[in-house]
Every structure is written in C-alpha cells, then in structure tokens.
Design a protein around this motif. Structure first.
Motif, PDB file in Angstrom:
ATOM      1  N   LEU A 121      47.349  14.515  32.411  1.00 10.63           N
ATOM      2  CA  LEU A 121      46.673  15.648  33.050  1.00 10.63           C
ATOM      3  C   LEU A 121      47.674  16.573  33.721  1.00 10.63           C
ATOM      4  O   LEU A 121      47.542  17.797  33.658  1.00 10.63           O
ATOM      5  CB  LEU A 121      45.638  15.153  34.065  1.00 10.63           C
ATOM      6  CG  LEU A 121      44.372  14.556  33.473  1.00 10.63           C
ATOM      7  CD1 LEU A 121      43.518  13.923  34.559  1.00 10.63           C
ATOM      8  CD2 LEU A 121      43.577  15.619  32.737  1.00 10.63           C
ATOM      9  N   ASP A 122      48.685  15.989  34.371  1.00 15.57           N
ATOM     10  CA  ASP A 122      49.722  16.804  35.009  1.00 15.57           C
ATOM     11  C   ASP A 122      50.424  17.679  33.975  1.00 15.57           C
ATOM     12  O   ASP A 122      50.661  18.865  34.209  1.00 15.57           O
ATOM     13  CB  ASP A 122      50.750  15.912  35.711  1.00 15.57           C
ATOM     14  CG  ASP A 122      50.189  15.266  36.973  1.00 15.57           C
ATOM     15  OD1 ASP A 122      49.116  15.704  37.445  1.00 15.57           O
ATOM     16  OD2 ASP A 122      50.828  14.320  37.468  1.00 15.57           O
ATOM     17  N   ARG A 123      50.744  17.097  32.814  1.00 17.77           N
ATOM     18  CA  ARG A 123      51.413  17.871  31.757  1.00 17.77           C
ATOM     19  C   ARG A 123      50.515  18.986  31.243  1.00 17.77           C
ATOM     20  O   ARG A 123      50.941  20.131  31.094  1.00 17.77           O
ATOM     21  CB  ARG A 123      51.825  16.958  30.601  1.00 17.77           C
ATOM     22  CG  ARG A 123      53.015  16.079  30.897  1.00 17.77           C
ATOM     23  CD  ARG A 123      53.532  15.394  29.636  1.00 17.77           C
ATOM     24  NE  ARG A 123      52.528  14.610  28.927  1.00 17.77           N
ATOM     25  CZ  ARG A 123      52.262  13.331  29.183  1.00 17.77           C
ATOM     26  NH1 ARG A 123      52.890  12.680  30.139  1.00 17.77           N
ATOM     27  NH2 ARG A 123      51.354  12.688  28.482  1.00 17.77           N
ATOM     28  N   VAL A 124      49.262  18.656  30.963  1.00 16.45           N
ATOM     29  CA  VAL A 124      48.339  19.642  30.391  1.00 16.45           C
ATOM     30  C   VAL A 124      48.031  20.745  31.392  1.00 16.45           C
ATOM     31  O   VAL A 124      47.970  21.913  31.042  1.00 16.45           O
ATOM     32  CB  VAL A 124      47.041  18.948  29.929  1.00 16.45           C
ATOM     33  CG1 VAL A 124      45.982  19.970  29.562  1.00 16.45           C
ATOM     34  CG2 VAL A 124      47.327  18.039  28.751  1.00 16.45           C
ATOM     35  N   LEU A 125      47.865  20.385  32.655  1.00 17.23           N
ATOM     36  CA  LEU A 125      47.508  21.366  33.674  1.00 17.23           C
ATOM     37  C   LEU A 125      48.716  22.025  34.320  1.00 17.23           C
ATOM     38  O   LEU A 125      48.565  22.870  35.189  1.00 17.23           O
ATOM     39  CB  LEU A 125      46.619  20.714  34.741  1.00 17.23           C
ATOM     40  CG  LEU A 125      45.297  20.155  34.208  1.00 17.23           C
ATOM     41  CD1 LEU A 125      44.549  19.415  35.311  1.00 17.23           C
ATOM     42  CD2 LEU A 125      44.432  21.250  33.611  1.00 17.23           C
ATOM     43  N   GLY A 126      49.925  21.594  33.938  1.00 15.47           N
ATOM     44  CA  GLY A 126      51.144  22.220  34.463  1.00 15.47           C
ATOM     45  C   GLY A 126      51.466  21.839  35.892  1.00 15.47           C
ATOM     46  O   GLY A 126      52.153  22.563  36.590  1.00 15.47           O
ATOM     47  N   ARG A 127      51.010  20.688  36.318  1.00 14.20           N
ATOM     48  CA  ARG A 127      51.320  20.231  37.677  1.00 14.20           C
ATOM     49  C   ARG A 127      52.743  19.713  37.720  1.00 14.20           C
ATOM     50  O   ARG A 127      53.250  19.180  36.750  1.00 14.20           O
ATOM     51  CB  ARG A 127      50.369  19.116  38.105  1.00 14.20           C
ATOM     52  CG  ARG A 127      48.936  19.556  38.166  1.00 14.20           C
ATOM     53  CD  ARG A 127      48.068  18.380  38.558  1.00 14.20           C
ATOM     54  NE  ARG A 127      46.663  18.697  38.447  1.00 14.20           N
ATOM     55  CZ  ARG A 127      45.714  17.804  38.325  1.00 14.20           C
ATOM     56  NH1 ARG A 127      46.008  16.514  38.279  1.00 14.20           N
ATOM     57  NH2 ARG A 127      44.462  18.159  38.246  1.00 14.20           N
TER      58      ARG A 127
END
Length: 76
Positions: A65-71
């Motif tokens: 999720l961090d990768r996909v959302l750019g976190r």
C-alpha cells in the motif's frame, strides 16, 4: 476472500467464525471484523480460537500500500 454459500455449507473449510455466535458471515474492514449475524466487533487478526498464524502478511500488505500510494514510511 469470497466463498460461495454452497461451498461454505458443504465443504470442511477452516473459516473464521464469530466468537460470540459462531457465524461465518464476517466483514473485515479498517482493522476490525464485524459479524453480520449478531453485530459483534473484534480487532482484525485476532483469532483466539485458532492456532497462531505466521506474521509478516500484514507488513507485506502495508508495504505494498505504501508503494502504491506513494507513502515514504518504512515497516520493519
């Protein structure tokens, strides 16, 4: 995961159940699990009646999720 109602009744599946009423009609959302039959709510990932499951899946999902959302946070 979705499992058709016929398969739920006819196959010997190790499904999560409600600790209050025993129903398998559960909804998981935002870190909690709610029983659609009786309305009981518990934290997601807590299955006191089942053997412990290996850790790591939650961290993998959070990292994805961090990768996909750019976190820019890291999970150790």
């Amino acid at each position: 995961m979705l499992i058709c109602p016929d398969c739920q009744r006819t196959h010997d599946l190790d499904l999560d159940t409600c600790t209050t009423c025993g129903s398998i009609a559960l909804i998981c959302r935002l870190g909690e699990v709610e029983c659609r039959s009786c309305g009981a709510v518990r934290l997601a990932g807590s299955r006191p009646e089942s053997p412990a499951r290996p850790d790591g899946l939650a961290d993998e999902v959070a990292a994805a999720l961090d990768r996909v959302l750019g976190r820019l946070t890291s999970h150790a």
